[in-house]
Design a protein around this motif. Structure first.
Motif, PDB file in Angstrom:
ATOM      1  N   ASP A  86      41.337  13.277  63.579  1.00 41.97           N
ATOM      2  CA  ASP A  86      42.412  14.058  64.147  1.00 41.97           C
ATOM      3  C   ASP A  86      41.863  15.602  64.324  1.00 41.97           C
ATOM      4  O   ASP A  86      42.690  16.424  63.952  1.00 41.97           O
ATOM      5  CB  ASP A  86      43.646  14.004  63.556  1.00 41.97           C
ATOM      6  CG  ASP A  86      44.203  12.355  63.657  1.00 41.97           C
ATOM      7  OD1 ASP A  86      44.087  11.681  64.782  1.00 41.97           O
ATOM      8  OD2 ASP A  86      44.838  12.177  62.584  1.00 41.97           O
ATOM      9  N   VAL A  87      40.768  15.676  64.488  1.00 39.91           N
ATOM     10  CA  VAL A  87      40.059  16.995  64.331  1.00 39.91           C
ATOM     11  C   VAL A  87      40.819  18.057  65.461  1.00 39.91           C
ATOM     12  O   VAL A  87      41.184  19.143  65.358  1.00 39.91           O
ATOM     13  CB  VAL A  87      38.807  17.267  64.190  1.00 39.91           C
ATOM     14  CG1 VAL A  87      37.804  16.662  65.457  1.00 39.91           C
ATOM     15  CG2 VAL A  87      38.139  18.715  63.909  1.00 39.91           C
ATOM     16  N   ARG A  88      40.919  17.345  66.545  1.00 40.89           N
ATOM     17  CA  ARG A  88      41.249  18.046  67.750  1.00 40.89           C
ATOM     18  C   ARG A  88      42.848  18.554  67.574  1.00 40.89           C
ATOM     19  O   ARG A  88      43.355  19.585  67.635  1.00 40.89           O
ATOM     20  CB  ARG A  88      41.209  17.449  69.068  1.00 40.89           C
ATOM     21  CG  ARG A  88      41.489  18.284  70.332  1.00 40.89           C
ATOM     22  CD  ARG A  88      41.215  17.429  71.619  1.00 40.89           C
ATOM     23  NE  ARG A  88      40.081  16.826  71.822  1.00 40.89           N
ATOM     24  CZ  ARG A  88      38.959  17.663  72.150  1.00 40.89           C
ATOM     25  NH1 ARG A  88      39.217  18.977  72.556  1.00 40.89           N
ATOM     26  NH2 ARG A  88      37.807  17.086  72.196  1.00 40.89           N
ATOM     27  N   ASP A  89      43.622  17.514  66.988  1.00 41.55           N
ATOM     28  CA  ASP A  89      45.037  17.799  66.567  1.00 41.55           C
ATOM     29  C   ASP A  89      45.018  18.923  65.444  1.00 41.55           C
ATOM     30  O   ASP A  89      46.141  19.752  65.722  1.00 41.55           O
ATOM     31  CB  ASP A  89      45.546  16.588  66.103  1.00 41.55           C
ATOM     32  CG  ASP A  89      45.970  15.632  67.369  1.00 41.55           C
ATOM     33  OD1 ASP A  89      45.827  16.128  68.584  1.00 41.55           O
ATOM     34  OD2 ASP A  89      46.043  14.361  67.042  1.00 41.55           O
ATOM     35  N   ARG A  90      44.058  18.933  64.625  1.00 42.27           N
ATOM     36  CA  ARG A  90      44.222  20.131  63.497  1.00 42.27           C
ATOM     37  C   ARG A  90      43.937  21.387  63.978  1.00 42.27           C
ATOM     38  O   ARG A  90      44.609  22.236  63.889  1.00 42.27           O
ATOM     39  CB  ARG A  90      43.379  19.449  62.637  1.00 42.27           C
ATOM     40  CG  ARG A  90      43.650  18.433  61.815  1.00 42.27           C
ATOM     41  CD  ARG A  90      42.188  18.101  60.865  1.00 42.27           C
ATOM     42  NE  ARG A  90      42.758  16.844  59.964  1.00 42.27           N
ATOM     43  CZ  ARG A  90      43.458  17.108  58.699  1.00 42.27           C
ATOM     44  NH1 ARG A  90      43.931  18.024  58.240  1.00 42.27           N
ATOM     45  NH2 ARG A  90      43.816  15.898  57.970  1.00 42.27           N
ATOM     46  N   ILE A  91      43.071  21.263  65.026  1.00 44.56           N
ATOM     47  CA  ILE A  91      42.617  22.497  65.630  1.00 44.56           C
ATOM     48  C   ILE A  91      43.951  23.051  66.441  1.00 44.56           C
ATOM     49  O   ILE A  91      44.190  24.293  66.546  1.00 44.56           O
ATOM     50  CB  ILE A  91      41.316  22.636  66.441  1.00 44.56           C
ATOM     51  CG1 ILE A  91      40.146  22.389  65.589  1.00 44.56           C
ATOM     52  CG2 ILE A  91      41.139  23.641  67.417  1.00 44.56           C
ATOM     53  CD1 ILE A  91      39.034  22.043  66.238  1.00 44.56           C
ATOM     54  N   ARG A  92      44.477  22.322  67.211  1.00 45.49           N
ATOM     55  CA  ARG A  92      45.780  22.625  67.958  1.00 45.49           C
ATOM     56  C   ARG A  92      46.791  23.231  67.395  1.00 45.49           C
ATOM     57  O   ARG A  92      47.458  23.887  67.651  1.00 45.49           O
ATOM     58  CB  ARG A  92      46.029  21.623  68.915  1.00 45.49           C
ATOM     59  CG  ARG A  92      44.983  21.158  70.250  1.00 45.49           C
ATOM     60  CD  ARG A  92      45.462  20.498  71.042  1.00 45.49           C
ATOM     61  NE  ARG A  92      44.330  20.138  72.103  1.00 45.49           N
ATOM     62  CZ  ARG A  92      44.343  19.097  72.834  1.00 45.49           C
ATOM     63  NH1 ARG A  92      45.004  17.805  72.629  1.00 45.49           N
ATOM     64  NH2 ARG A  92      43.487  19.164  73.802  1.00 45.49           N
ATOM     65  N   SER A  93      47.149  22.405  65.952  1.00 52.17           N
ATOM     66  CA  SER A  93      48.114  22.889  65.144  1.00 52.17           C
ATOM     67  C   SER A  93      47.856  24.314  64.678  1.00 52.17           C
ATOM     68  O   SER A  93      48.634  25.207  64.398  1.00 52.17           O
ATOM     69  CB  SER A  93      48.131  21.836  63.929  1.00 52.17           C
ATOM     70  OG  SER A  93      48.387  20.839  64.429  1.00 52.17           O
ATOM     71  N   LEU A  94      46.393  24.578  64.354  1.00 50.62           N
ATOM     72  CA  LEU A  94      46.264  25.843  63.847  1.00 50.62           C
ATOM     73  C   LEU A  94      46.155  26.933  64.817  1.00 50.62           C
ATOM     74  O   LEU A  94      46.934  28.116  64.793  1.00 50.62           O
ATOM     75  CB  LEU A  94      44.728  26.048  63.143  1.00 50.62           C
ATOM     76  CG  LEU A  94      44.600  25.079  61.964  1.00 50.62           C
ATOM     77  CD1 LEU A  94      43.254  25.103  61.643  1.00 50.62           C
ATOM     78  CD2 LEU A  94      45.412  25.916  60.832  1.00 50.62           C
ATOM     79  N   GLN A  95      46.217  26.776  66.271  1.00 52.70           N
ATOM     80  CA  GLN A  95      46.328  27.467  67.176  1.00 52.70           C
ATOM     81  C   GLN A  95      47.763  27.743  67.516  1.00 52.70           C
ATOM     82  O   GLN A  95      48.241  28.875  67.727  1.00 52.70           O
ATOM     83  CB  GLN A  95      45.749  26.825  68.506  1.00 52.70           C
ATOM     84  CG  GLN A  95      44.368  26.706  68.594  1.00 52.70           C
ATOM     85  CD  GLN A  95      43.784  25.835  69.699  1.00 52.70           C
ATOM     86  OE1 GLN A  95      44.667  25.278  70.486  1.00 52.70           O
ATOM     87  NE2 GLN A  95      42.320  26.042  70.098  1.00 52.70           N
ATOM     88  N   TYR A  96      48.683  26.637  67.393  1.00 52.72           N
ATOM     89  CA  TYR A  96      50.002  26.814  67.403  1.00 52.72           C
ATOM     90  C   TYR A  96      50.649  27.870  66.288  1.00 52.72           C
ATOM     91  O   TYR A  96      51.270  28.710  66.377  1.00 52.72           O
ATOM     92  CB  TYR A  96      50.546  25.424  67.410  1.00 52.72           C
ATOM     93  CG  TYR A  96      52.235  25.585  67.473  1.00 52.72           C
ATOM     94  CD1 TYR A  96      52.832  25.676  68.782  1.00 52.72           C
ATOM     95  CD2 TYR A  96      53.039  25.436  66.453  1.00 52.72           C
ATOM     96  CE1 TYR A  96      54.232  25.473  68.912  1.00 52.72           C
ATOM     97  CE2 TYR A  96      54.453  25.565  66.510  1.00 52.72           C
ATOM     98  CZ  TYR A  96      54.868  25.632  67.803  1.00 52.72           C
ATOM     99  OH  TYR A  96      56.437  25.706  67.826  1.00 52.72           O
TER     100      TYR A  96
END
Length: 169
Positions: free
Chosen positions: A93-103
């Motif tokens: 889930d690396v993409r989800d982790r990056i998007r969460s950090l962006q959020y």
């Protein structure tokens, strides 16, 4: 002939894409394992928003994932983009982790914007509720409506609809 004794780098993804990924990742001052570890730990302070956007854009697409996973050779000989992508594939889930950090990075500014908009709406609502002139105008519209509808003295309308206000010239 190879005179330096170093083996050539192998590129297995599109050359232009590999170059763009390598340039983007070079701006981040962590090695590939360090990037993965910080993403795994959800370290909110490790990356800027711009870096997070670059990381997301640099993640492998489905075709690249297939190509990378099918590569049978020595991964240490791969180019920097391929090695980065392989390291990111180790993290679920690396993409989800990056998007969460962006959020997380954008939350405070978005919250501030929304609170300002809500405040504007609250002020407008309070202005409407406390407006003497608006109240007088609405009473006038109600009286005119009663007269037009020929209501007798005992049958006064108690209100008007917003739809009827939209019909006023």
């Amino acid at each position: 002939e190879e005179t330096s004794g170093k083996l050539p780098t192998i590129t297995i993804i599109d050359g232009k894409r590999a170059t763009n990924v390598a340039i983007a990742i070079a701006r981040i001052k962590f090695d590939y394992e360090g990037i993965r570890t910080r993403l795994e730990d959800m370290d909110e302070t490790a990356f800027t928003l711009e870096q997070l956007l670059c990381l997301e854009e640099s993640l492998p697409n489905e075709e690249e994932i297939g190509t990378l996973q099918a590569y049978p050779g020595d991964t240490s000989r791969l180019g920097s983009a391929e090695r980065f992508m392989l390291e990111m594939l180790k993290l679920p889930d690396v993409r989800d982790r990056i998007r969460s950090l962006q959020y997380i990075q954008t939350f405070a500014s978005k919250q501030k914007e929304l609170l300002e908009e809500v405040s504007t709406i609250e002020t407008a609502c309070n202005d409407v509720k406390s407006s003497v002139r608006l109240r007088q105008m609405l009473k006038c519209v109600l009286s005119v409506g009663n007269r037009v509808n020929r209501a007798d003295q005992s049958d006064h309308a108690m209100g008007i609809t917003l739809d009827s206000l939209l019909k006023l010239p």
